[in-house]
Motif scaffolding. Structure first.
Motif, PDB file in Angstrom:
ATOM      1  N   ALA A  31       5.047  -9.894   3.527  1.00 31.64           N
ATOM      2  CA  ALA A  31       3.745  -9.289   3.788  1.00 31.64           C
ATOM      3  C   ALA A  31       2.675 -10.365   3.904  1.00 31.64           C
ATOM      4  O   ALA A  31       1.823 -10.310   4.799  1.00 31.64           O
ATOM      5  CB  ALA A  31       3.390  -8.297   2.678  1.00 31.64           C
ATOM      6  N   GLY A  32       2.701 -11.341   3.017  1.00 33.88           N
ATOM      7  CA  GLY A  32       1.734 -12.435   3.086  1.00 33.88           C
ATOM      8  C   GLY A  32       1.839 -13.206   4.387  1.00 33.88           C
ATOM      9  O   GLY A  32       0.834 -13.549   5.005  1.00 33.88           O
ATOM     10  N   PHE A  33       3.065 -13.452   4.835  1.00 38.31           N
ATOM     11  CA  PHE A  33       3.276 -14.156   6.100  1.00 38.31           C
ATOM     12  C   PHE A  33       2.750 -13.318   7.261  1.00 38.31           C
ATOM     13  O   PHE A  33       2.044 -13.836   8.141  1.00 38.31           O
ATOM     14  CB  PHE A  33       4.757 -14.460   6.299  1.00 38.31           C
ATOM     15  N   ALA A  34       3.078 -12.024   7.269  1.00 34.51           N
ATOM     16  CA  ALA A  34       2.622 -11.149   8.350  1.00 34.51           C
ATOM     17  C   ALA A  34       1.098 -11.082   8.392  1.00 34.51           C
ATOM     18  O   ALA A  34       0.499 -11.120   9.474  1.00 34.51           O
ATOM     19  CB  ALA A  34       3.215  -9.750   8.183  1.00 34.51           C
ATOM     20  N   LYS A  35       0.468 -11.028   7.230  1.00 37.71           N
ATOM     21  CA  LYS A  35      -0.993 -10.982   7.177  1.00 37.71           C
ATOM     22  C   LYS A  35      -1.603 -12.284   7.681  1.00 37.71           C
ATOM     23  O   LYS A  35      -2.670 -12.272   8.304  1.00 37.71           O
ATOM     24  CB  LYS A  35      -1.475 -10.722   5.754  1.00 37.71           C
ATOM     25  N   SER A  36      -0.923 -13.398   7.438  1.00 35.29           N
ATOM     26  CA  SER A  36      -1.461 -14.687   7.897  1.00 35.29           C
ATOM     27  C   SER A  36      -1.354 -14.844   9.412  1.00 35.29           C
ATOM     28  O   SER A  36      -2.079 -15.632  10.001  1.00 35.29           O
ATOM     29  CB  SER A  36      -0.740 -15.847   7.204  1.00 35.29           C
ATOM     30  N   HIS A  41      -4.613  -5.717  10.322  1.00 32.83           N
ATOM     31  CA  HIS A  41      -3.511  -4.811  10.045  1.00 32.83           C
ATOM     32  C   HIS A  41      -3.067  -4.868   8.588  1.00 32.83           C
ATOM     33  O   HIS A  41      -1.977  -4.397   8.257  1.00 32.83           O
ATOM     34  CB  HIS A  41      -2.313  -5.139  10.951  1.00 32.83           C
ATOM     35  N   ASP A  42      -3.899  -5.421   7.736  1.00 36.17           N
ATOM     36  CA  ASP A  42      -3.521  -5.601   6.333  1.00 36.17           C
ATOM     37  C   ASP A  42      -3.146  -4.293   5.654  1.00 36.17           C
ATOM     38  O   ASP A  42      -2.161  -4.223   4.913  1.00 36.17           O
ATOM     39  CB  ASP A  42      -4.649  -6.279   5.552  1.00 36.17           C
ATOM     40  N   SER A  43      -3.908  -3.239   5.909  1.00 36.40           N
ATOM     41  CA  SER A  43      -3.627  -1.966   5.233  1.00 36.40           C
ATOM     42  C   SER A  43      -2.291  -1.378   5.690  1.00 36.40           C
ATOM     43  O   SER A  43      -1.568  -0.778   4.891  1.00 36.40           O
ATOM     44  CB  SER A  43      -4.756  -0.969   5.460  1.00 36.40           C
ATOM     45  N   LYS A  44      -1.946  -1.559   6.958  1.00 36.62           N
ATOM     46  CA  LYS A  44      -0.663  -1.057   7.453  1.00 36.62           C
ATOM     47  C   LYS A  44       0.490  -1.863   6.861  1.00 36.62           C
ATOM     48  O   LYS A  44       1.529  -1.300   6.500  1.00 36.62           O
ATOM     49  CB  LYS A  44      -0.616  -1.118   8.976  1.00 36.62           C
ATOM     50  N   ILE A  45       0.320  -3.156   6.755  1.00 38.55           N
ATOM     51  CA  ILE A  45       1.351  -4.012   6.154  1.00 38.55           C
ATOM     52  C   ILE A  45       1.534  -3.640   4.690  1.00 38.55           C
ATOM     53  O   ILE A  45       2.659  -3.461   4.223  1.00 38.55           O
ATOM     54  CB  ILE A  45       0.981  -5.499   6.315  1.00 38.55           C
ATOM     55  N   ASP A  46       0.421  -3.500   3.974  1.00 37.36           N
ATOM     56  CA  ASP A  46       0.496  -3.121   2.557  1.00 37.36           C
ATOM     57  C   ASP A  46       1.155  -1.759   2.389  1.00 37.36           C
ATOM     58  O   ASP A  46       1.945  -1.554   1.470  1.00 37.36           O
ATOM     59  CB  ASP A  46      -0.896  -3.106   1.932  1.00 37.36           C
ATOM     60  N   GLY A  47       0.843  -0.831   3.280  1.00 34.11           N
ATOM     61  CA  GLY A  47       1.446   0.501   3.210  1.00 34.11           C
ATOM     62  C   GLY A  47       2.949   0.452   3.399  1.00 34.11           C
ATOM     63  O   GLY A  47       3.705   1.124   2.688  1.00 34.11           O
ATOM     64  N   GLY A  48       3.389  -0.356   4.342  1.00 29.68           N
ATOM     65  CA  GLY A  48       4.823  -0.503   4.580  1.00 29.68           C
ATOM     66  C   GLY A  48       5.537  -1.123   3.395  1.00 29.68           C
ATOM     67  O   GLY A  48       6.636  -0.703   3.015  1.00 29.68           O
ATOM     68  N   VAL A  49       4.902  -2.120   2.799  1.00 27.15           N
ATOM     69  CA  VAL A  49       5.492  -2.783   1.626  1.00 27.15           C
ATOM     70  C   VAL A  49       5.575  -1.800   0.459  1.00 27.15           C
ATOM     71  O   VAL A  49       6.590  -1.747  -0.242  1.00 27.15           O
ATOM     72  CB  VAL A  49       4.684  -4.044   1.247  1.00 27.15           C
TER      73      VAL A  49
END
Length: 77
Positions: A31-36, A41-49
């Motif tokens: 998630a950290g890599f994807a956000k970087s 899209h941080d909220s979508k990444i966090d939701g998936g995690v």
């Protein structure tokens, strides 16, 4: 000689249970890599995690019910 899918599923489930903490750490790193690499899209990444972690918790039997989550209603007939 065929593949015993039930045995394969049981082994995979056991491996996930035994290594759920390491898997969660990997999810956080991913998630950290994807956000970087993306923005906005941080909220979508966090939701998936969180969904993935919830699944791991259910699989390992350590999930905690959400306080704001309502129990499922029986189907209307």
């Amino acid at each position: 000689m065929g593949i015993n899918f039930d045995e394969l599923k049981n082994k995979a489930t056991e491996a996930l249970r035994d290594n759920s903490d390491k898997i969660e750490q990997g999810l956080d790193k991913a998630a950290g890599f994807a956000k970087s690499k993306t923005s906005g899209h941080d909220s979508k990444i966090d939701g998936g995690v969180e969904k993935a972690k919830d699944f791991l918790g259910k699989l390992a039997g350590t999930d905690k019910p959400d306080e704001d989550q309502q129990p499922p209603q029986p189907p209307q007939q």
